[in-house]
Motif scaffolding. Structure first.
Motif, PDB file in Angstrom:
ATOM      1  N   ILE A 138       0.725  -1.177  -0.110  1.00  0.00           N
ATOM      2  CA  ILE A 138       0.193  -0.077   0.006  1.00  0.00           C
ATOM      3  C   ILE A 138       1.011   1.228  -0.170  1.00  0.00           C
ATOM      4  N   GLY A 139       0.858   1.882  -1.069  1.00  0.00           N
ATOM      5  CA  GLY A 139       1.745   3.059  -1.363  1.00  0.00           C
ATOM      6  C   GLY A 139       1.243   4.211  -0.676  1.00  0.00           C
ATOM      7  N   LYS A 187      11.166   4.267   2.047  1.00  0.00           N
ATOM      8  CA  LYS A 187      10.536   3.118   2.694  1.00  0.00           C
ATOM      9  C   LYS A 187      11.383   1.813   2.961  1.00  0.00           C
ATOM     10  N   SER A 188      11.377   1.125   3.741  1.00  0.00           N
ATOM     11  CA  SER A 188      12.562  -0.048   4.097  1.00  0.00           C
ATOM     12  C   SER A 188      11.855  -0.926   5.139  1.00  0.00           C
ATOM     13  N   VAL A 242      10.476 -10.387  -0.732  1.00  0.00           N
ATOM     14  CA  VAL A 242      10.178  -9.006  -0.932  1.00  0.00           C
ATOM     15  C   VAL A 242      11.423  -8.078  -1.614  1.00  0.00           C
ATOM     16  N   ARG A 243      12.476  -8.432  -0.819  1.00  0.00           N
ATOM     17  CA  ARG A 243      13.626  -7.910  -1.231  1.00  0.00           C
ATOM     18  C   ARG A 243      14.037  -7.942  -2.954  1.00  0.00           C
ATOM     19  N   TYR A 281       5.990  -4.981  -4.046  1.00  0.00           N
ATOM     20  CA  TYR A 281       5.285  -4.719  -2.634  1.00  0.00           C
ATOM     21  C   TYR A 281       5.582  -3.291  -2.215  1.00  0.00           C
ATOM     22  N   GLY A 282       5.254  -2.462  -3.052  1.00  0.00           N
ATOM     23  CA  GLY A 282       5.470  -0.972  -2.826  1.00  0.00           C
ATOM     24  C   GLY A 282       6.603  -0.543  -2.049  1.00  0.00           C
ATOM     25  N   LEU A 283       7.994  -1.243  -2.249  1.00  0.00           N
ATOM     26  CA  LEU A 283       9.114  -0.727  -1.641  1.00  0.00           C
ATOM     27  C   LEU A 283      10.003  -0.337  -2.604  1.00  0.00           C
TER      28      LEU A 283
END
Length: 380
Positions: free
Chosen positions: A53-54, A169-170, A186-187, A193-195
């Motif tokens: 969710i950005g 974001k982190s 995710v990485r 994933y919005g990151l």
């Protein structure tokens, strides 16, 4: 959602940049439109509010406390929650206010920490429709805590352009025996994933603080056919109570009734709904001083609100919702008459994240005489 412009990008995507700030306004507008949120806790549990969710979070979160996990022993409360809130209301009238001189801005720096839950077993059930990241504290076997930073510049003339600057974001923590596995996934695909870091430093312009308008297109969150949603064309603001300032009572008891009414509930459930509707501190902090003071006096009337900790001018208040063994906490800056932090956890404190709250938001508000060189208004 419309009416948001991006600087420094070929194509703007308002929905991506506005969904989280509009969420709080949308919740209230749905209720005011006639819908009743009879079980807001379970409704929120079905939504995974972490990665992916950005967003636009203007007044958000994290002091060194947090629910059930204070890093230093709490100071013995020397006053009741009602006394603290009424004293803060008195200060609010004379404190640094949100009224600015021409050319000045309120600089709102926000830090949020959100725990996103993951049901990795669901990813292995063979069902292509299963979304493992749509989990919550009760069924997640892995979790990640995401930190997000944003800055909003509010002009002296509220009708002028408000500026939102994306920060980084982190991932700051992982939980559960499969937390490392989820973190690696995710990485490996941060944008999914919005990151992704492509938004860092970008500036979005919100004319008059407008975050969007209600669409008529159901595929874009259009109004519901039964009338329970916002009317088409409803305008959402970052300071989401603004359209209602004139109708909001300044008498504390009447204002509390006004705040409770959209929930369609009574007693503890209605009070919990009022507190949970404060998605961002700025829903209160950007109110006119007289209304902000009335708000503090109104929530002072909520039964069960108590003082948990005192750290100089910052006082932590907590409130338990029936069926939830973790309190919702509010940190009040008693010197400035602001809400400095909000934190909450849904349901039981058990689960892979333990005592870490699901969401913590901290906001720092200062007055600046001009925008920094890195933030420029568009040419008219």
């Amino acid at each position: 959602m419309e009416q948001v412009r991006e600087l420094g990008a070929a194509e703007a995507h308002p929905e991506e940049g506005t969904i989280r700030a509009a969420r709080a306004a949308l919740t209230r507008e749905i209720a005011r439109g006639g819908g009743r949120m009879k079980d807001p806790v379970r409704a929120r549990r079905r939504r995974w509010t972490g990665i992916g969710i950005g967003g636009l979070v203007a007044g958000a979160a994290a002091t060194a406390i947090v629910i059930g996990s204070v890093l230093t022993p709490p100071a013995p409360p020397s006053a009741s929650a009602a006394e603290v809130l009424n004293e803060t209301a008195d200060v609010t009238i004379h404190a640094v206010d949100t009224t600015l001189k021409p050319g000045q801005y309120l600089k709102i720096e926000a830090v949020s920490k959100t725990v996103g839950y993951w049901n990795t077993a669901a990813a292995e059930d063979g069902d292509p429709n299963t979304v493992p990241s749509h989990a919550y504290r009760g069924n997640g076997d892995a979790a990640l805590q995401i930190q997000e930073m944003e800055t909003v510049y509010v002009p002296a003339d509220r009708a002028a352009d408000w500026l939102y600057v994306y920060g980084p974001k982190s991932i700051v923590a992982r939980f559960g025996p499969r937390g490392a596995e989820v973190e690696q996934e995710v990485r490996n695909s941060p944008e999914a994933y919005g990151l992704g870091q492509d938004m860092v430093g970008r500036v979005w312009v919100m004319p008059g603080g407008v975050t969007g308008t209600q669409s008529t297109d159901p595929s874009r969150g259009g109004a519901t056919t039964d009338g329970s949603g916002p009317a088409p064309g409803t305008v959402f603001y970052l300071d989401s109570y603004r359209p209602h300032y004139a109708e909001m009572p300044r008498d504390p008891a009447a204002l509390l009734d006004w705040l409770r009414r959209p929930s369609g509930m009574t007693g503890n459930a209605a009070d919990a709904w009022v507190l949970s509707s404060l998605e961002d501190p700025d829903t209160v902090n950007l109110m006119p001083a007289d209304l902000r003071a009335a708000f503090f006096r109104a929530i002072a009337l909520i039964p069960g609100l108590r003082v948990e900790n005192r750290d100089g001018d910052l006082v932590t208040l907590s409130h338990y919702e029936e069926g939830n063994d973790r309190p919702r906490s509010i940190v009040i800056d008693t010197a400035q008459g602001y809400i400095a932090e909000l934190a909450e956890t849904q349901g039981t404190k058990s689960g892979v994240a333990g005592d870490i709250p699901d969401r913590v938001k901290k906001v720092t508000t200062t007055v600046v005489d001009a925008l920094p060189d890195s933030v420029k208004l568009p040419e008219k």
